[in-house]
Design an enzyme around this catalytic site. Structure first.
Site, PDB file in Angstrom:
ATOM      1  N   HIS A  46      -2.572   0.889  -2.393  1.00  0.00           N
ATOM      2  CA  HIS A  46      -2.005   2.067  -3.048  1.00  0.00           C
ATOM      3  C   HIS A  46      -1.628   1.756  -4.495  1.00  0.00           C
ATOM      4  O   HIS A  46      -1.824   2.597  -5.391  1.00  0.00           O
ATOM      5  CB  HIS A  46      -0.785   2.527  -2.247  1.00  0.00           C
ATOM      6  CG  HIS A  46      -0.050   3.669  -2.859  1.00  0.00           C
ATOM      7  ND1 HIS A  46       1.165   3.517  -3.474  1.00  0.00           N
ATOM      8  CD2 HIS A  46      -0.360   4.986  -2.950  1.00  0.00           C
ATOM      9  CE1 HIS A  46       1.579   4.688  -3.917  1.00  0.00           C
ATOM     10  NE2 HIS A  46       0.682   5.605  -3.621  1.00  0.00           N
ATOM     11  N   GLU A  49      -4.719   1.809  -6.543  1.00  0.00           N
ATOM     12  CA  GLU A  49      -5.120   3.194  -6.800  1.00  0.00           C
ATOM     13  C   GLU A  49      -4.398   3.753  -8.023  1.00  0.00           C
ATOM     14  O   GLU A  49      -5.002   4.371  -8.907  1.00  0.00           O
ATOM     15  CB  GLU A  49      -4.819   4.054  -5.571  1.00  0.00           C
ATOM     16  CG  GLU A  49      -5.098   5.536  -5.756  1.00  0.00           C
ATOM     17  CD  GLU A  49      -4.052   6.404  -5.108  1.00  0.00           C
ATOM     18  OE1 GLU A  49      -3.539   7.311  -5.796  1.00  0.00           O
ATOM     19  OE2 GLU A  49      -3.755   6.194  -3.914  1.00  0.00           O
ATOM     20  N   HIS A  50      -3.087   3.520  -8.091  1.00  0.00           N
ATOM     21  CA  HIS A  50      -2.331   3.984  -9.252  1.00  0.00           C
ATOM     22  C   HIS A  50      -2.825   3.332 -10.541  1.00  0.00           C
ATOM     23  O   HIS A  50      -2.983   3.995 -11.581  1.00  0.00           O
ATOM     24  CB  HIS A  50      -0.847   3.658  -9.060  1.00  0.00           C
ATOM     25  CG  HIS A  50      -0.099   4.667  -8.252  1.00  0.00           C
ATOM     26  ND1 HIS A  50       1.026   5.309  -8.707  1.00  0.00           N
ATOM     27  CD2 HIS A  50      -0.321   5.162  -7.001  1.00  0.00           C
ATOM     28  CE1 HIS A  50       1.475   6.140  -7.775  1.00  0.00           C
ATOM     29  NE2 HIS A  50       0.679   6.054  -6.726  1.00  0.00           N
ATOM     30  N   GLU A 126       8.331   7.118  -5.819  1.00  0.00           N
ATOM     31  CA  GLU A 126       7.545   7.717  -4.735  1.00  0.00           C
ATOM     32  C   GLU A 126       8.114   7.292  -3.376  1.00  0.00           C
ATOM     33  O   GLU A 126       8.161   8.095  -2.435  1.00  0.00           O
ATOM     34  CB  GLU A 126       6.081   7.297  -4.864  1.00  0.00           C
ATOM     35  CG  GLU A 126       5.139   8.025  -3.941  1.00  0.00           C
ATOM     36  CD  GLU A 126       3.680   7.642  -4.156  1.00  0.00           C
ATOM     37  OE1 GLU A 126       2.835   8.095  -3.349  1.00  0.00           O
ATOM     38  OE2 GLU A 126       3.372   6.894  -5.108  1.00  0.00           O
TER      39      GLU A 126
END
Length: 416
Positions: A46, A49-50, A126
């Site tokens: 993840h 991905e960022h 997040e």
């Protein structure tokens, strides 16, 4: 019509032409996610991905966004347990400019230290956002329990501690190892020329490695667990779940139909009993989730803090009725038509078709065309539901997770 092809660079293509639309959705799928991570680096997929949006050798982060905005496109990405997808949707005339941005991100992202330090803070927010959503907390705890000691139990987002361990070198090595050509599928849906698109992608990804590590398969059946999380909230969020069927299981159609009639609509059994007759919940539903080698069935209800026991008893009541009495064909047909309609609605979206085709081709090395899907639903009967009933009607096999404003005792919800 859906076609597949393996390019000379080793990347696989899955393409669905939709001549009546004016847009095209392009997704680059990478077979890497939470299941591939070491525990100490939880959340790295993840995090990558960022970081793919934070600058390449050719574009700053602002230029990545600006180049897509300039052609009227929309770009995003998501990370799951088994895959990461980067996608862009634009008008068909601009597919090449849109694809150029995605390819640049795959091949030339920098993962600059200062950008990583900033993005850790963003992901930290997040994480806080997820912690502030009690429904998400209950769901995540349930999935963790259902796949305990299996890779599918790994957290997608990770923790603040694990994120702090991920340095530039750790991330660069992870990308080098997992972002390889035989781990990739490019999914395209919309109005485009397949030959032209394949010619374009033929010359891309050559700077990436060819093969990646073998993936550990997820197998197991852990004992039921109970988790209760106390939050300063006015409601209790209950998630109950048991193991279901995997992506390729032919019983998946029957399982989806069974979930639909049990808790998929306003006429469903759970909605009518828990909300309409008992007045216990505003939101109550059931759903299914499937991975390559496993799956789950889940029931959710949001109720007053003093109504948890009553809600669970109502849910168990419906499961007992489902187990003891055959489903009427009329109810089956209604649920089948609802599932077919949902599928038909999704078929009108280029993005949705890109996603489902890409996921299936990446994880299963196959795709399901419209005729096959509709036939799968049409073949579901009351008799075929009897087998999948056995998977979900035994409450003693359920794990339970509750996020509540009060401490919820295990004995009030679990069968001892």
């Amino acid at each position: 019509m859906i076609t597949t092809r393996t390019l000379s660079n080793g990347v696989r293509m899955v393409m669905e032409e939709m001549p009546a639309v004016h847009s095209v959705a392009i997704g680059i799928w990478v077979k890497t996610g939470a299941v591939d991570e070491e525990k100490k680096y939880a959340g790295i997929s993840h995090f990558v991905e960022h970081m793919m949006f934070k600058g390449t050798e050719n574009r700053t982060a602002r230029q990545i966004a600006g180049d897509v905005d300039r052609i009227g496109g929309a770009m995003n990405a998501f990370t799951g347990k088994e895959a990461t997808c980067y996608y862009v949707k634009t008008v068909s005339d601009h597919y090449r400019e849109a694809a150029d941005v995605l390819v640049d991100m795959m091949e030339h992202s920098l993962f600059a230290k200062e950008e990583m330090d900033r993005e850790r803070k963003v992901i930290g927010e997040e994480i806080k956002m997820g912690e502030d959503s009690p429904e998400d907390v209950a769901h995540d705890k349930l999935i963790e329990a259902l796949f305990r000691r299996e890779p599918l139990g790994n957290s997608v987002i990770g923790t603040r501690t694990s994120l702090n361990r991920i340095t530039h070198n750790v991330m660069a090595e992870y990308v080098r190892t997992h972002y390889v050509r035989d781990n990739m599928v490019i999914s395209v849906a919309g109005n485009f020329d397949p030959e032209e698109v394949c010619d374009y992608f033929q010359g891309t990804m050559l700077s990436l490695g060819k093969t990646g590590p073998a993936r550990e398969r997820s197998v197991g059946s852990p004992a039921p667990e109970y988790h209760s999380v106390k939050r300063d909230i006015k409601q209790s969020h209950i998630c109950l779940g048991t193991r279901g069927v995997n992506l390729a299981d032919p019983r998946s159609y029957a399982m989806s139909v069974l979930s639909q009639l049990l808790g998929g609509s306003m006429s469903s059994r759970l909605f009518q009993n828990i909300r309409e007759r008992k007045g216990l919940a505003y939101s109550v539903y059931s759903t299914t989730g499937s991975f390559r080698d496993a799956g789950y069935f889940e029931i959710y209800a949001g109720v007053a803090n003093d109504q948890v026991k009553a809600a669970v008893e109502g849910i168990r009541e419906e499961l007992d009725i489902l187990a003891s009495k055959p489903v009427e064909e009329e109810e089956v047909r209604s649920a089948v038509e609802q599932m077919k309609s949902s599928y038909a609605f999704s078929q009108e979206s280029t993005s949705a078709r890109m996603i489902v085709n890409g996921k299936n081709y990446l994880l299963l090395d196959r795709v399901f065309n419209e005729e096959e899907v509709l036939e799968g639903y049409n073949n579901v009967t009351a008799a075929s539901l009897e087998e999948v009933k056995k998977l979900i009607c035994d409450f003693s096999r359920y794990s339970v997770s509750v996020a509540s404003g009060v401490k919820v005792n295990r004995k009030s919800v679990m069968e001892e």
